[in-house]
Design a protein around this motif. Structure first.
Motif, PDB file in Angstrom:
ATOM      1  N   ALA A 224       6.525   4.220   8.147  1.00 42.69           N
ATOM      2  CA  ALA A 224       6.597   3.794   6.943  1.00 42.69           C
ATOM      3  C   ALA A 224       6.418   4.282   6.156  1.00 42.69           C
ATOM      4  CB  ALA A 224       6.157   1.589   6.451  1.00 42.69           C
ATOM      5  N   ILE A 226       7.210   4.482   2.088  1.00 45.18           N
ATOM      6  CA  ILE A 226       6.662   3.659   1.023  1.00 45.18           C
ATOM      7  C   ILE A 226       6.705   4.664  -0.657  1.00 45.18           C
ATOM      8  CG2 ILE A 226       5.358   1.671   2.212  1.00 45.18           C
ATOM      9  CD1 ILE A 226       2.649   3.533   1.139  1.00 45.18           C
ATOM     10  N   LYS A 233      12.391   7.723  -1.381  1.00 45.38           N
ATOM     11  CA  LYS A 233      12.399   7.822   0.163  1.00 45.38           C
ATOM     12  C   LYS A 233      13.594   7.545   1.440  1.00 45.38           C
ATOM     13  CE  LYS A 233      10.852   3.601  -1.673  1.00 45.38           C
ATOM     14  NZ  LYS A 233      11.080   4.126  -2.834  1.00 45.38           N
ATOM     15  N   ASP A 274      12.199   3.187   6.631  1.00 46.31           N
ATOM     16  CA  ASP A 274      12.871   3.222   4.627  1.00 46.31           C
ATOM     17  C   ASP A 274      12.189   1.714   4.007  1.00 46.31           C
ATOM     18  OD1 ASP A 274      12.743   4.460   2.058  1.00 46.31           O
ATOM     19  OD2 ASP A 274      15.303   4.474   2.389  1.00 46.31           O
ATOM     20  N   THR A 275      11.623   1.897   2.812  1.00 48.15           N
ATOM     21  CA  THR A 275      11.628   0.332   2.330  1.00 48.15           C
ATOM     22  C   THR A 275      11.714   0.827   1.210  1.00 48.15           C
ATOM     23  OG1 THR A 275       8.816   1.043   2.294  1.00 48.15           O
ATOM     24  CG2 THR A 275       9.170   0.019   4.055  1.00 48.15           C
ATOM     25  N   LEU A 278       8.169   0.597  -4.808  1.00 49.49           N
ATOM     26  CA  LEU A 278       7.101  -0.777  -5.162  1.00 49.49           C
ATOM     27  C   LEU A 278       6.817  -0.609  -6.373  1.00 49.49           C
ATOM     28  CD1 LEU A 278       4.632   0.242  -1.888  1.00 49.49           C
ATOM     29  CD2 LEU A 278       6.067  -1.343  -2.126  1.00 49.49           C
ATOM     30  N   ALA A 293       8.028  -4.979   1.878  1.00 51.66           N
ATOM     31  CA  ALA A 293       7.960  -3.444   1.887  1.00 51.66           C
ATOM     32  C   ALA A 293       6.294  -3.093   2.360  1.00 51.66           C
ATOM     33  CB  ALA A 293       8.434  -2.389   0.554  1.00 51.66           C
ATOM     34  N   ARG A 294       6.025  -3.710   1.340  1.00 57.09           N
ATOM     35  CA  ARG A 294       4.402  -3.966   1.746  1.00 57.09           C
ATOM     36  C   ARG A 294       3.698  -4.533   2.964  1.00 57.09           C
ATOM     37  NH1 ARG A 294       1.604  -2.798  -2.438  1.00 57.09           N
ATOM     38  NH2 ARG A 294       2.785  -2.499  -4.592  1.00 57.09           N
ATOM     39  N   ALA A 297       3.851  -1.528   5.784  1.00 55.86           N
ATOM     40  CA  ALA A 297       3.460  -1.384   5.431  1.00 55.86           C
ATOM     41  C   ALA A 297       2.068  -0.863   5.660  1.00 55.86           C
ATOM     42  CB  ALA A 297       3.083  -0.391   4.067  1.00 55.86           C
ATOM     43  N   ARG A 303       1.492   5.786   7.454  1.00 52.83           N
ATOM     44  CA  ARG A 303       2.268   4.983   6.693  1.00 52.83           C
ATOM     45  C   ARG A 303       2.473   6.474   5.687  1.00 52.83           C
ATOM     46  NH1 ARG A 303      -1.101   1.159   7.756  1.00 52.83           N
ATOM     47  NH2 ARG A 303      -2.309   2.547   8.142  1.00 52.83           N
ATOM     48  N   LEU A 305       3.599   7.720   2.009  1.00 50.24           N
ATOM     49  CA  LEU A 305       3.807   7.992   0.766  1.00 50.24           C
ATOM     50  C   LEU A 305       4.422   8.499  -0.106  1.00 50.24           C
ATOM     51  CD1 LEU A 305       3.293   6.076  -1.678  1.00 50.24           C
ATOM     52  CD2 LEU A 305       1.072   7.189  -1.956  1.00 50.24           C
ATOM     53  N   THR A 324      -2.345  -0.828  -0.863  1.00 51.06           N
ATOM     54  CA  THR A 324      -1.358  -0.814   0.336  1.00 51.06           C
ATOM     55  C   THR A 324      -2.484  -0.809   1.630  1.00 51.06           C
ATOM     56  OG1 THR A 324      -0.123   1.183  -0.548  1.00 51.06           O
ATOM     57  CG2 THR A 324      -0.479   0.630   1.840  1.00 51.06           C
TER      58      THR A 324
END
Length: 447
Positions: A224, A226, A233, A274-275, A278, A293-294, A297, A303, A305, A324
């Motif tokens: 993921a 994030i 991202k 892709d999310t 946040l 998204a959370r 993740a 993950r 970041l 997270t």
């Protein structure tokens, strides 16, 4: 099985665009020798020796092609019965005429999907896990998938499950002795030995169920991406995918849903997601995107970041990594993007420009290393590979738990029998006709 002689094209069907240099036609069954001799008008060649032969139409007598023929005597070939192969030129006309010539003989039929390995199973040449390994090898798209499939095809899972079955049968024999001869002087410590055997078997199955390597290799390691809005991202996803998979915009909050791409990362199959950025938002749609998204993740294996190197990335790193779920500093990766706008001093973090590609080799190396660490967990034992296996092992694990808690030895013995039956279904020791249909129908025709 109906005992018929079967045939099929064992290589991809040639097309006008892709005729292919060679095609292989496989024959298997009691009249494979008759088929080969009728089509080539010659004596049966020596076993496992390729010979040059002309292939003829059995009705018109016209020559179809000149190629190689090979004969395999039972029970040595893969299906455990007489088998032959014709290696011909790969044009559509040649293949079509050859298949039609076999049909015209009148005593062969076209094979069903997966019928060749199914016959091998029926003749005891391989078990169900090994047959599934063949299917996985054919379907393998990455180097690591190929290695796992070859390991399974060579019997790694078969040996593990047979060890468990042997342990379970020995334990069950002791239970049966206690049931059948309650008045006899049985060896001291028998009850404890039985319990130890069940505990050992349950522990082995439990550890196997907890090992997700095989399923990750089949379905892909989930990664993921994030980070806060506008950190880059989507640009990173496009850079790794080498195409415009996600929309890139200067407007914050462009990504609302999860966007996935599938990659081959150093031989590991990867699902890259892709999310949404946040942040707190008053927009209901964006809030849903942040929630997803959370959730992605938290569920992901790894993950990444992504932070804006030109902003207050240190505060963002502390806040987002701490908030997270399942964040693992040993494996998860922090990327400082936009280094073309700033030059951050950050040891241990990946510095990247998604726009120019600077730093991409370092990121790829870190991703491969993290994926390797993830897949090395439980290394040494063959991993669980299929949902069918998991379902049976969950059932076996539950039965063993009941056996340990059973108030009577007869009930414990019955639960142990149920556990062994569940394990046997994986390898085919316990035969269920409908199960065989499900497994082998997933094969391609000619395999």
């Amino acid at each position: 099985m109906d005992g018929a002689t079967i045939y099929a094209l064992g290589t991809p069907q040639p097309s006008r665009a892709h005729p292919g240099a060679l095609s292989v036609i496989r024959l298997s069954g009691p009249r494979a020798a008759d088929t080969l001799m009728s089509l080539t008008r010659g004596a049966l060649p020596a076993a496992r020796r390729m010979v040059l032969r002309t292939l003829y139409d059995p009705l018109s007598g016209e020559a179809i092609d000149r190629g190689l023929a090979v004969w395999f005597e039972a029970p040595n070939p893969e299906p455990g019965e007489p088998m032959a192969e014709l290696h011909l030129h790969g044009g559509r006309a040649v293949v079509g005429a050859a298949l039609e010539a076999i049909r015209r003989l009148g005593f062969c039929r076209l094979a069903e999907p997966g019928e060749f390995p199914r016959r091998a199973f029926e003749h005891g040449r391989l078990d169900l896990t090994e047959a599934e390994g063949i299917a996985d090898l054919v379907a393998a798209e990455t180097e690591q998938q190929r290695r796992l499939a070859l390991q399974q095809m060579d019997g790694a899972l078969h040996r593990l499950y047979e060890e468990w079955r042997t342990l379970g049968l020995g334990t069950l024999a002791h239970l049966e002795a206690a049931i059948d001869f309650p008045d006899e002087d049985l060896p001291p410590g028998l009850a404890q030995g039985v319990r130890d055997g069940i505990v050992q078997l349950q522990a082995g199955i439990g550890a196997h169920l907890a090992d997700r390597r095989g399923e990750r290799l089949r379905e892909g390691v989930h990664i993921a991406i994030i980070g806060p809005p506008n950190a880059g991202k989507s640009s990173l996803l496009n850079l790794l995918a080498r195409r415009d998979a996600a929309i890139v915009s200067e407007t914050a909050g462009t990504t609302r849903d999860v966007i996935e791409v599938h990659l081959d990362l150093g031989g590991w199959p990867v699902v890259l997601a892709d999310t949404a950025g946040l942040r707190e938002s008053g927009d209901a749609v964006e809030r849903e995107g942040v929630r997803r998204a959370r959730a992605r993740a938290a569920q992901a294996d790894l993950r990444v970041l992504v932070l804006d190197a030109s902003g207050d990335w240190k505060t963002a790193q502390r806040t987002l990594s701490a908030s997270t779920e399942n964040w693992d500093p040993a494996r998860d990766i922090v990327v400082l993007n936009k280094i073309d706008l700033a030059a951050p001093d950050a040891d241990g973090l990946v510095r990247l420009s998604a726009r120019s590609g600077a730093g991409l080799p370092d990121l790829l190396a870190r991703l491969e290393r993290s994926a390797g660490l993830l897949m090395d967990e439980g290394a040494g034992a063959p991993p669980l590979t299929r949902a069918r296996h998991r379902e049976a092992l969950v059932e076996a694990h539950a039965s063993l738990g009941r056996a340990l808690e059973a108030p009577e030895i007869a009930l414990a013995a019955e639960d142990l029998r149920l556990a062994l039956r569940a394990i046997g279904r994986i390898t085919g020791t316990v035969r269920v006709e409908e199960l065989l249909d499900v497994i082998f129908r997933d094969f391609c025709i000619g395999k």
